[in-house]
Every structure is written in structure tokens, then in C-alpha cells.
Design an enzyme around this catalytic site. Structure first.
Site, PDB file in Angstrom:
ATOM      1  CE1 TYR A 133      -4.178  -1.633   0.267  1.00  0.00           C
ATOM      2  CE2 TYR A 133      -3.243  -2.841   2.112  1.00  0.00           C
ATOM      3  CZ  TYR A 133      -4.242  -2.666   1.178  1.00  0.00           C
ATOM      4  OH  TYR A 133      -5.315  -3.526   1.169  1.00  0.00           O
ATOM      5  CG  HIS A 190      -9.849  -7.685   9.929  1.00  0.00           C
ATOM      6  ND1 HIS A 190      -9.985  -6.790   8.884  1.00  0.00           N
ATOM      7  CD2 HIS A 190      -8.677  -8.320   9.710  1.00  0.00           C
ATOM      8  CE1 HIS A 190      -8.925  -6.884   8.082  1.00  0.00           C
ATOM      9  NE2 HIS A 190      -8.125  -7.799   8.570  1.00  0.00           N
ATOM     10  N   PRO A 206      -8.113   4.563   5.034  1.00  0.00           N
ATOM     11  CG  PRO A 206      -9.224   2.726   4.100  1.00  0.00           C
ATOM     12  CD  PRO A 206      -8.147   3.741   3.820  1.00  0.00           C
ATOM     13  CB  THR A 207      -9.739   3.639  10.702  1.00  0.00           C
ATOM     14  OG1 THR A 207      -9.305   3.014  11.891  1.00  0.00           O
ATOM     15  CG2 THR A 207     -11.254   3.711  10.667  1.00  0.00           C
ATOM     16  CG  ASN A 208      -9.135  -1.320  12.392  1.00  0.00           C
ATOM     17  OD1 ASN A 208      -8.345  -2.111  11.899  1.00  0.00           O
ATOM     18  ND2 ASN A 208      -8.815  -0.535  13.414  1.00  0.00           N
ATOM     19  CG  LEU A 209     -12.720  -0.088   6.251  1.00  0.00           C
ATOM     20  CD1 LEU A 209     -12.514  -0.288   4.763  1.00  0.00           C
ATOM     21  CD2 LEU A 209     -13.411   1.238   6.530  1.00  0.00           C
ATOM     22  CG  ASP A 250      -3.501  -7.731  24.551  1.00  0.00           C
ATOM     23  OD1 ASP A 250      -4.578  -8.333  24.431  1.00  0.00           O
ATOM     24  OD2 ASP A 250      -3.059  -7.309  25.632  1.00  0.00           O
TER      25      ASP A 250
END
Length: 212
Positions: free
Chosen positions: A40, A81, A63-66, A171
């Protein structure tokens, strides 16, 4: 004149504590890239280079987490995810009458989540009103802990059992929150709250799961 839009991934920003929070676009390449997402970064730098040399009017959105309907809910062959994985786990536990759902880690890491419909709206907005070279982060500007997320999913699914955190599991990155001040300055904000987005996604998954 046509305007290409290149979508990056917030996963390419430096991991762990190398990037101050919230993460700004200029932090790209300030630390090691995530190997699974490094290309990317190559695409973003290519767009910027073509712009400078040839006037190629490409813009780059990060974009952030979709999440949202038709997400990847697979827990094994192609792991999903965190949010869709939690939805599936709680749904299956509810259907089976299980007393608990196990979540990896301590529940303390914090993540930001953007509904895919909001991302689509942001992309259209940027195509209309943005022509710059700088990366534009696309997110909500707020994050929640994985523990809070699990509680919200449990409530949306209607699971009445307990949540167990398996602290023997990793984590991951402690926090990943994007700085969305540039996008907000342009005049765009998301319209789908996390609670509403989770509700919609749970309903969508339930229809598919019940049909299987």
C-alpha cells in the site's frame, strides 16, 4: 480530467508505540512497515511521484478498520478481523446455548472502526472536493477497547453468557487511532455510530447464518 483514488490501509503505519496517537498521514515511513501491507505504501508513493512529475491528479485515502454487511466472518480458513469475528462467535454461542465466549488477549488494546457505507460516502466526498497530494485519513476519530467492543457485540447479538479473555493469546498493537482532522476540516464526518453499525452488521450476518 479523471481523478484516480488510491485506497491505502492504516495497517501500514508504524506498529506498536512507534507512531504517536492519533496517527497522522506524515507518520508513514517513519518506522518499519507491516510486511503484509507494505505494498500500500508503494502505491501511495507512486501516486505522489506521478503527481509531481506528470501532474497525475491522484488522491490517496487511508481508511481505518472497516466493518459492515458481507464482511469476512470466517474464523479458520481465511481469518476475519476482530469485529466480524466477535459477531460470529457471539451468534454461534447464543445459538448453541453456550455459557461463555472466549476473546483473545486482555481486552485492553484500543481500535477505531468505520462502517463501510461511511467509507464509500467519504470517498465520493474526496473525489468531489479534494485534489491534494497529502494522505487523507478516513475514520471516526474515536476508539474503543476490545473489551468494550466485545460488550457491545454481546448486547447487539443478545448473548446472555459471560466473556472470558484468554490472556495467553497476543494483544497485538496497543492502540491504533487515526488523526482525521484534515478530513473534518474539509467538511466530512461519519453518520453511522458504532452502535448502529454493529446492529446493522449483526442483522445482516444473522440473516445469512440462519439461511445456512
Amino acid at each position: 480530467m479523471r481523478k484516480p483514488l488510491f485506497l491505502g490501509s492504516s495497517c501500514i503505519y508504524p506498529k506498536h508505540k512507534r507512531a504517536p496517537q492519533p496517527i497522522k498521514g506524515e507518520y508513514l515511513l517513519s518506522g518499519p512497515l507491516e510486511p503484509t501491507n507494505e505494498w500500500y505504501a508503494a502505491g501511495i508513493k507512486m501516486c505522489q511521484a506521478y503527481r509531481r512529475q506528470y501532474g497525475f491528479n491522484a488522491i490517496c485515502a487511508m481508511p481505518t478498520n472497516l466493518y459492515g454487511p458481507d464482511d469476512n466472518f470466517d474464523l479458520e480458513t481465511s481469518p476475519s478481523h476482530v469485529l466480524p469475528a466477535l459477531i460470529r462467535k457471539f451468534h454461534e454461542a447464543k445459538e448453541a446455548g453456550a455459557p461463555t465466549v472466549t476473546v483473545w488477549g486482555t481486552g485492553t488494546p484500543r481500535r477505531e472502526f468505520l462502517h463501510v457505507d461511511d467509507l464509500a460516502d467519504a470517498c465520493l466526498f474526496l473525489m468531489r472536493y479534494y485534489d491534494g497530494e497529502q494522505i487523507i485519513n478516513v475514520g471516526v476519530g474515536e476508539d474503543v477497547s476490545i473489551r468494550e467492543l466485545a460488550e457491545r457485540v454481546r448486547e447487539a447479538v443478545g448473548f446472555e453468557g459471560d466473556i472470558v479473555f484468554d490472556t495467553s493469546k497476543p494483544d497485538g498493537t496497543p492502540r491504533k487511532l487515526l488523526d482525521v482532522s484534515k478530513l473534518r476540516a474539509l467538511g466530512w464526518r461519519p453518520t453511522i455510530s458504532l452502535a448502529e453499525g454493529i446492529r446493522r452488521t449483526v442483522e445482516s450476518y444473522s440473516l445469512v447464518a440462519d439461511a445456512l
